[in-house]
Design a protein around this motif. Structure first.
Motif: not given
Length: 331
Positions: A1-10, A33-37, A91-92, A97-105
């Motif tokens: 199911m699609s969930i409409d994510l709120p924009l991060p405050p910044a 490098r860490e953003l693209v693994h 890019a995934s 990480h950048v736009f959806y705030g997924l922790p890098r681990d």
């Protein structure tokens, strides 16, 4: 199911007003490098150009070199089409990480990665290819306020000229859930089983034996054992507890080259489905079944599967154009 994510405050402050032109991408620096693994800077294809265009729409920059240690020019004329697949994969990670705030681990699992490309837009010229990825995310799902999965529809353009499209679906999970899911396979093994001898490099469109990922067929086996080389600087840029998806894409391409015979095989499209993790501790057999005849435009289609422990773990429908064999060049 699609969930409409709120924009991060910044993030809203990073968008210009809709009537103000967006800044052009500079393509001057690599993305972190860490953003693209990736561990090696030379394996980072994305640049530090990215923009949010809407709640689930983004633009990301990539630069494809004219020469790469593994994704070499095809036939001396075209950028390697798998650069498109690797750019989408990177890019995934960046978007997560950048736009959806997924922790890098938090690990991500590809379940589908597809590309369809315009061959003429892949032609080399006298400079690297600056590529823009226009990304729309759908079926965005959350679990306890964390990204759990999504599908990315990606349009690729080079200098404003359409290069092709891609689609990627991924599932995300916490490190603890991943360890439970993987069980005994959650750790990088201390050693690999003995690998089959490689097929001759020229039979699979490669110049170096170290880049061959298909082994010589086993007695009575119709297919090639998948070869794993932990020392490979691109396919194993960093340690992992399972066979990377990009290795499976390369296996599909090499299998297609093997069954289509001599000449340059230029991939124009791939539809890849990853059904299960491919483990290191059991043989994985790659099989290829070409269409009986080429289509009217000279293109071929090959269905490739990978099987492990009696199950199909990976499927690919590969579309390619056969070109005359280059004199002394790869593919």
């Amino acid at each position: 199911m699609s969930i409409d994510l709120p924009l991060p405050p910044a993030l809203p402050d990073t968008l210009p007003p809709v009537d103000e032109p967006l800044r052009p991408f500079a393509y001057e620096r690599s993305a972190p490098r860490e953003l693209v693994h990736r561990s090696a800077i030379g394996e980072v294809l994305l640049t530090d150009d990215w923009l949010r265009m809407g709640p689930h729409r983004f633009k990301v920059g990539a630069q494809w070199p004219r020469g790469h240690g593994f994704y070499e020019p095809v036939g001396g004329r075209w950028h390697d089409p798998l650069l498109a697949a690797e750019s989408i994969r990177q890019a995934s990670s960046l978007v997560s990480h950048v736009f959806y705030g997924l922790p890098r681990d938090h690990p991500s699992l590809m379940t589908e990665l597809s590309i369809d490309l315009e061959p003429e837009a892949l032609l080399l010229d006298d400079r690297p290819a600056d590529v823009e990825l226009a990304i729309t995310c759908t079926d965005v799902a959350l679990h306890r306020d964390r990204l759990a999965g999504m599908t990315m529809d990606v349009g690729l353009a080079r200098g404003g000229v359409p290069l092709g499209r891609g689609l990627m679906t991924l599932n995300c999970m916490s490190a603890s859930v991943y360890r439970r899911l993987r069980g005994a396979h959650a750790q990088v093994p201390s050693a690999l089983p003995e690998q089959a001898a490689p097929v001759p490099a020229h039979e699979v469109g490669r110049a170096r034996g170290s880049d061959v990922v298909l082994g010589r067929p086993l007695d009575g086996e119709e297919g090639w054992p998948l070869r794993v080389n932990w020392t490979h600087p691109t396919l194993f840029d960093h340690p992992t507890d399972h066979v990377p998806g990009m290795l499976l894409l390369e296996a599909a391409r090499q299998a297609a080259q093997r069954v289509l015979g001599p000449g340059t095989v230029l991939v124009t499209g791939m539809t890849n489905h990853f059904h299960r993790y491919v483990e290191f501790d059991a043989p994985c057999i790659v099989r290829a079944h070409p269409a009986p005849t080429p289509s009217g435009d000279g293109a071929f289609e090959v269905r490739v599967t990978a099987e492990q422990s009696g199950e199909t773990v990976f499927e690919c429908v590969l579309r390619a154009r056969a070109e005359p064999a280059p004199s002394g060049g790869r593919r």
